[in-house]
Design a protein around this motif. Structure first.
Motif, short mmCIF file in Angstrom:
data_model
loop_
_atom_site.label_atom_id
_atom_site.label_comp_id
_atom_site.label_asym_id
_atom_site.label_seq_id
_atom_site.Cartn_x
_atom_site.Cartn_y
_atom_site.Cartn_z
N ARG A 147 -4.58 -38.51 13.78
CA ARG A 147 -4.49 -38.18 15.21
C ARG A 147 -3.47 -39.09 15.91
O ARG A 147 -2.69 -38.64 16.73
CB ARG A 147 -5.86 -38.30 15.87
N CYS A 148 -3.52 -40.37 15.58
CA CYS A 148 -2.57 -41.29 16.20
C CYS A 148 -1.14 -40.96 15.79
O CYS A 148 -0.21 -41.04 16.60
CB CYS A 148 -2.91 -42.72 15.81
N LEU A 149 -0.96 -40.56 14.53
CA LEU A 149 0.37 -40.19 14.07
C LEU A 149 0.86 -38.94 14.79
O LEU A 149 2.04 -38.84 15.17
CB LEU A 149 0.37 -39.97 12.56
N VAL A 150 -0.03 -37.96 14.98
CA VAL A 150 0.35 -36.74 15.69
C VAL A 150 0.74 -37.08 17.13
O VAL A 150 1.77 -36.62 17.65
CB VAL A 150 -0.79 -35.72 15.67
N ALA A 151 -0.09 -37.89 17.82
CA ALA A 151 0.21 -38.26 19.20
C ALA A 151 1.53 -39.02 19.29
O ALA A 151 2.31 -38.83 20.23
CB ALA A 151 -0.93 -39.12 19.78
N SER A 152 1.80 -39.86 18.29
CA SER A 152 3.07 -40.60 18.28
C SER A 152 4.24 -39.65 18.12
O SER A 152 5.26 -39.78 18.82
CB SER A 152 3.07 -41.62 17.14
N TYR A 153 4.11 -38.70 17.22
CA TYR A 153 5.19 -37.74 16.99
C TYR A 153 5.48 -36.94 18.25
O TYR A 153 6.63 -36.77 18.66
CB TYR A 153 4.83 -36.81 15.84
N VAL A 154 4.42 -36.42 18.88
CA VAL A 154 4.60 -35.61 20.08
C VAL A 154 5.28 -36.42 21.18
O VAL A 154 6.08 -35.90 21.96
CB VAL A 154 3.24 -35.06 20.56
N VAL A 279 -2.24 -31.56 23.23
CA VAL A 279 -1.16 -31.19 22.33
C VAL A 279 -1.13 -29.69 22.12
O VAL A 279 -2.15 -29.07 21.86
CB VAL A 279 -1.31 -31.92 20.97
N ASP A 280 0.05 -29.10 22.20
CA ASP A 280 0.24 -27.69 21.92
C ASP A 280 0.05 -27.46 20.42
O ASP A 280 0.65 -28.17 19.60
CB ASP A 280 1.66 -27.27 22.34
N PRO A 281 -0.78 -26.48 20.01
CA PRO A 281 -1.00 -26.24 18.58
C PRO A 281 0.29 -26.02 17.80
O PRO A 281 0.37 -26.39 16.63
CB PRO A 281 -1.88 -24.99 18.57
N ASP A 282 1.30 -25.43 18.42
CA ASP A 282 2.55 -25.17 17.71
C ASP A 282 3.30 -26.46 17.38
O ASP A 282 4.17 -26.47 16.51
CB ASP A 282 3.45 -24.25 18.54
N GLU A 283 2.97 -27.56 18.07
CA GLU A 283 3.63 -28.83 17.79
C GLU A 283 2.98 -29.58 16.65
O GLU A 283 3.56 -30.52 16.10
CB GLU A 283 3.60 -29.72 19.04
N LEU A 284 1.76 -29.18 16.29
CA LEU A 284 0.99 -29.96 15.35
C LEU A 284 1.56 -29.94 13.94
O LEU A 284 1.67 -30.99 13.29
CB LEU A 284 -0.46 -29.46 15.33
N LEU A 285 1.94 -28.78 13.44
CA LEU A 285 2.41 -28.69 12.07
C LEU A 285 3.64 -29.56 11.84
O LEU A 285 3.80 -30.17 10.78
CB LEU A 285 2.71 -27.23 11.71
N ASP A 286 4.52 -29.64 12.83
CA ASP A 286 5.72 -30.45 12.69
C ASP A 286 5.39 -31.93 12.52
O ASP A 286 6.20 -32.68 11.96
CB ASP A 286 6.63 -30.27 13.91
N ALA A 287 4.21 -32.35 13.00
CA ALA A 287 3.81 -33.74 12.85
C ALA A 287 3.39 -34.06 11.42
O ALA A 287 3.40 -35.22 11.02
CB ALA A 287 2.67 -34.07 13.81
N PHE A 288 3.02 -33.04 10.64
CA PHE A 288 2.68 -33.22 9.23
C PHE A 288 3.94 -32.91 8.43
O PHE A 288 4.11 -31.81 7.91
CB PHE A 288 1.51 -32.31 8.84
N GLU A 289 4.82 -33.90 8.32
CA GLU A 289 6.14 -33.66 7.76
C GLU A 289 6.10 -33.26 6.29
O GLU A 289 7.07 -32.69 5.78
CB GLU A 289 7.01 -34.91 7.94
N ASP A 290 5.00 -33.55 5.59
CA ASP A 290 4.89 -33.15 4.20
C ASP A 290 4.53 -31.67 4.07
O ASP A 290 4.83 -31.04 3.06
CB ASP A 290 3.86 -34.01 3.48
N LEU A 291 3.87 -31.11 5.08
CA LEU A 291 3.42 -29.72 5.01
C LEU A 291 4.38 -28.75 5.71
O LEU A 291 4.47 -27.58 5.32
CB LEU A 291 2.03 -29.59 5.65
#
Length: 348
Positions: A147-154, A279-291
């Motif tokens: 979660r912290c990584l996602v918030a940081s990416y956004v 966080v917008d759901p469409d932004e979430l996948l981009d935060a998981f750079e491996d997926l």
């Protein structure tokens, strides 16, 4: 002719009640405050903001300020660069006004939970989020790290994992899931003589940056901060024997200058949740750079959730392709994605 006490009355004897709203015409123009003094917000306490004037100058001093009316409800948080008007001397008993918030380079936020879209601003203008997690006592919680990584990416902020209490558990297993992401990390533990092993590596990464410490209560944030900024005096606490979770020791965010003026370090209160309702759901996948690259193989309109037919993420993880972090990462993404989509008012 009307008389009073034997004399004639004239217009000077008639009292006219003044307009209570004033006789000056109203205007939407606000004062320019061209002589306002720049300052950095370092703490917030009960409707008052503690600021540092001329951050980086030789005459640096603290000034307590209040919010000017023209700012409305705009949040003002540690790390913000603001403009002060009024008495900026910093003398005891004086109070300046925050009349302007400078443009932010970043804005780290969270919500109380995933089904709560209300933003809770944490810090502004940080360029590094240090996610502090203990390898044991309390047990590490990968969901919090994600979660912290996602918030940081956004927010457009770099991230660093600071793993504490490495004397209690080898960090290799925990880091295995994050290796494909390329997230930088440091490993620390407190030696028997009280020194912190790994502190120099952490200090090197903080030099020249505005960093923010985030993490659960009890993971060692305050211990690291007190070692990095001698004299900070942040309280440290133990882990609850019953719940296995840390006790809150810091109640408010605090920005401190690193020794030798080499950067700023912002300590945030220990949290038990780090919601991503903002966080917008469409932004979430981009935060998981491996997926994210693997999702390009999905059919059009794929939700990437567990019930999505022909989702390429399932096949990629099952085949163990290079670059994927394994089933635990996919499960973490889907758990967050499910919560975010339930919270999305446009997803009907």
């Amino acid at each position: 002719m009307v008389t009073r006490r034997g004399r004639d009355l004239d217009e000077s004897d008639i009292r006219v009640r003044p307009n209570r709203r004033g006789s000056r015409p109203r205007t939407k123009d606000r004062p320019a405050h061209r002589d306002a003094v720049p300052a950095r917000v370092v703490a917030v306490d009960r409707g008052r903001w503690r600021t540092v004037v001329d951050a980086g100058g030789d005459d640096e001093h603290e000034v307590t300020a209040m919010r000017a009316r023209e700012l409305g409800r705009s949040p003002v948080v540690p790390g913000d660069m603001v403009a002060l008007a009024g008495d900026t001397s910093g003398r005891e008993g004086t109070l300046a006004r925050i009349v302007r918030i400078q443009d932010r380079t970043s804005f780290l936020r969270r919500s109380a939970d995933d089904d709560d879209p209300t933003e809770r601003p944490l810090v502004a203008n940080a360029d590094l989020v240090v996610v502090v997690t203990a390898l044991a006592d309390p047990e590490p919680r990968a969901g919090m790290v994600d979660r912290c990584l996602v918030a940081s990416y956004v927010a457009g902020i770099d991230a660093l994992l600071a793993l504490t209490k490495a004397d209690l558990r080898d960090p290799a297993a925990f880091l295995r899931d994050y290796a494909p992401l390329g997230v930088d990390h440091v490993v620390t533990h407190v030696a028997p003589d009280g020194t912190i092993v790994g502190l120099d590596a952490l200090r090197e990464r903080l030099t020249g940056r505005i960093s923010v410490l985030v993490g659960h209560s009890g993971v060692g944030k305050s211990t690291l901060l007190n070692a990095l900024v001698p004299g900070a005096g942040r309280a440290t606490g133990a882990v609850n024997d019953v719940t296995g979770r840390g006790r809150h020791t810091s109640s408010s965010a605090l920005a401190l200058r690193l020794p030798d003026r080499s950067g700023w370090l912002i300590d945030t209160p220990g949290v038990r949740s780090f919601g991503l309702g903002h966080v917008d759901p469409d932004e979430l996948l981009d935060a998981f750079e491996d997926l994210a690259p693997l999702a390009e193989e999905c059919p059009r309109g794929c939700t990437h959730l567990a019930d999505a037919p022909d989702c390429a993420l399932d096949a990629a993880v099952a085949e163990g392709r290079a670059g994927t972090a394994g089933p635990s990462r996919l499960l973490s993404y889907r758990r967050l994605a499910e919560a975010l989509r339930r919270n999305d008012p446009w997803d009907v």
